[in-house]
Design a protein around this motif. Sequence first.
Motif, PDB file in Angstrom:
ATOM      1  N   PHE A 137      18.118 -11.458 -48.187  1.00  0.00           N
ATOM      2  CA  PHE A 137      19.189 -10.296 -48.107  1.00  0.00           C
ATOM      3  C   PHE A 137      20.097 -10.404 -48.550  1.00  0.00           C
ATOM      4  CE2 PHE A 137      15.497  -8.277 -45.322  1.00  0.00           C
ATOM      5  CZ  PHE A 137      15.139  -7.454 -45.858  1.00  0.00           C
ATOM      6  N   ILE A 138      21.112 -11.384 -47.766  1.00  0.00           N
ATOM      7  CA  ILE A 138      22.607 -11.954 -49.124  1.00  0.00           C
ATOM      8  C   ILE A 138      22.038 -11.769 -50.247  1.00  0.00           C
ATOM      9  CG2 ILE A 138      24.176 -13.390 -48.570  1.00  0.00           C
ATOM     10  CD1 ILE A 138      24.266 -12.061 -46.207  1.00  0.00           C
ATOM     11  N   VAL A 139      21.320 -12.654 -50.889  1.00  0.00           N
ATOM     12  CA  VAL A 139      21.047 -13.148 -52.328  1.00  0.00           C
ATOM     13  C   VAL A 139      21.163 -11.359 -53.267  1.00  0.00           C
ATOM     14  CG1 VAL A 139      19.301 -13.973 -53.868  1.00  0.00           C
ATOM     15  CG2 VAL A 139      20.728 -15.771 -51.892  1.00  0.00           C
ATOM     16  N   THR A 140      19.542 -10.386 -52.255  1.00  0.00           N
ATOM     17  CA  THR A 140      19.418  -9.659 -52.870  1.00  0.00           C
ATOM     18  C   THR A 140      20.907  -8.768 -53.015  1.00  0.00           C
ATOM     19  OG1 THR A 140      17.235  -9.616 -52.165  1.00  0.00           O
ATOM     20  CG2 THR A 140      17.940  -7.422 -52.437  1.00  0.00           C
ATOM     21  N   GLY A 141      21.138  -8.300 -52.230  1.00  0.00           N
ATOM     22  CA  GLY A 141      22.176  -7.643 -51.773  1.00  0.00           C
ATOM     23  C   GLY A 141      23.940  -7.885 -52.698  1.00  0.00           C
ATOM     24  N   VAL A 142      23.608  -9.076 -52.712  1.00  0.00           N
ATOM     25  CA  VAL A 142      24.947  -9.828 -54.059  1.00  0.00           C
ATOM     26  C   VAL A 142      24.158  -9.806 -55.363  1.00  0.00           C
ATOM     27  CG1 VAL A 142      25.873 -11.794 -55.111  1.00  0.00           C
ATOM     28  CG2 VAL A 142      25.823 -11.477 -51.777  1.00  0.00           C
ATOM     29  N   SER A 249      18.652  -3.490 -40.496  1.00  0.00           N
ATOM     30  CA  SER A 249      19.289  -3.821 -41.450  1.00  0.00           C
ATOM     31  C   SER A 249      21.031  -3.818 -41.401  1.00  0.00           C
ATOM     32  CB  SER A 249      19.088  -3.030 -42.560  1.00  0.00           C
ATOM     33  OG  SER A 249      19.421  -1.703 -42.067  1.00  0.00           O
ATOM     34  N   PHE A 250      21.842  -5.700 -41.026  1.00  0.00           N
ATOM     35  CA  PHE A 250      22.491  -6.290 -41.279  1.00  0.00           C
ATOM     36  C   PHE A 250      23.333  -6.871 -42.500  1.00  0.00           C
ATOM     37  CE2 PHE A 250      25.809  -9.375 -40.503  1.00  0.00           C
ATOM     38  CZ  PHE A 250      26.813  -8.103 -40.114  1.00  0.00           C
ATOM     39  N   ASP A 251      22.368  -7.741 -42.875  1.00  0.00           N
ATOM     40  CA  ASP A 251      22.941  -8.425 -43.705  1.00  0.00           C
ATOM     41  C   ASP A 251      23.302  -8.628 -45.731  1.00  0.00           C
ATOM     42  OD1 ASP A 251      20.545  -8.494 -43.483  1.00  0.00           O
ATOM     43  OD2 ASP A 251      20.444 -10.785 -43.987  1.00  0.00           O
ATOM     44  N   LEU A 252      22.031  -6.899 -45.170  1.00  0.00           N
ATOM     45  CA  LEU A 252      21.930  -6.401 -46.757  1.00  0.00           C
ATOM     46  C   LEU A 252      22.902  -4.976 -46.842  1.00  0.00           C
ATOM     47  CD1 LEU A 252      19.828  -5.816 -49.001  1.00  0.00           C
ATOM     48  CD2 LEU A 252      18.404  -4.189 -48.128  1.00  0.00           C
ATOM     49  N   VAL A 253      23.121  -4.553 -46.087  1.00  0.00           N
ATOM     50  CA  VAL A 253      24.469  -3.535 -46.402  1.00  0.00           C
ATOM     51  C   VAL A 253      25.290  -4.722 -46.814  1.00  0.00           C
ATOM     52  CG1 VAL A 253      25.142  -1.337 -45.092  1.00  0.00           C
ATOM     53  CG2 VAL A 253      22.711  -1.842 -45.073  1.00  0.00           C
ATOM     54  N   MET A 254      25.944  -5.322 -45.649  1.00  0.00           N
ATOM     55  CA  MET A 254      27.179  -5.941 -45.554  1.00  0.00           C
ATOM     56  C   MET A 254      27.205  -6.581 -46.987  1.00  0.00           C
ATOM     57  SD  MET A 254      29.177  -6.362 -43.282  1.00  0.00           S
ATOM     58  CE  MET A 254      29.972  -7.579 -43.250  1.00  0.00           C
TER      59      MET A 254
END
Length: 315
Positions: A137-142, A249-254
């Motif tokens: 989710f970090i990669v998706t968010g970035v 949901s934490f990493d995606l929002v952050m």
Amino acid sequence: MSVTSPSEIKIPYSPKKASMPNRLQAFADVWLPRLVLSPTVFASLLFVYGFIAFTAYLSLTDSRLMPNYELTGFGQYQALFELDRWWVSAANLGIFGGLFILFCLVVGLLMAVFLDQKIRMEGALRAIYLYPMALSFIVTGVAWKWILNPGLGLEKMVREWGFPDFSMDWLVNSDMAIYTVVIAGVWQSSGFVMALFLAGLRGVDDSIIKAAMVDGASLPTIYRRIVIPALRPVFFSVLLVLSHIAIKSFDLVMALTAGGPGTSSDVPAIFMYQFSFTRGQLGLGAASAMMMLMTVLAVLVPLIYLESKEAKHGH
């Protein structure tokens, strides 16, 4: 005089000696699996349920930067409910969770029905649809932060194509920021939902479908009246997984909005993290964590009850 061969010598039968290997085998069958699983069970009890109990205890204390083990009642919960930011994060969770689950179900089911038509290059398309799930989710968010950035993403590209009035500033718009999280989440998880539905579709008896076609039923009617109702257990599993993803949901929002602009896309997971570890209000953060657990149980328990009730009536 006759000579007795070794093979003709009879050894007296001893029930005690014969039963010993059986007793050892029975003992091993009963206790060996327990011994093998006991470290995992102990670790789960300690690091999952033990820390849940510890968090519940801290939520009833006046803990600040460090734990305070003196019980003070439900004051932290009262303080939590008086914070506007908590209710903003809870509302955002409702918006994100509802839209995320709805669109993942619709998109995943439509893609599964499409691939169920035995089309060419099904394997390649399935891999393409599933690829986002391989990313964190970090990669998706970035990635979606770049795509939705008005200065270098989708808005800039469309304007360079000759549409200078096009606007896609949701990422910096406090009223629309939470919907960017929905877009990224659906892109990430709909392929996984598609895989679950496709497995369920492949398990439906073809003879039922052929009999319906012989009776003159159209393909949309067959899917609506026969196939999709048969996927009820898959819907149950998908709802559980998606609800779990939405609530934690934490990493995606952050990575995508960091809860901003301001607190417009804040969610309970970010609220809990910031109040527990950056603002030194451990008791308040523990209370918010317990409210998140209650939310999970509020979703999980009715679903399990309904599924067990349907399974009991089905038998």
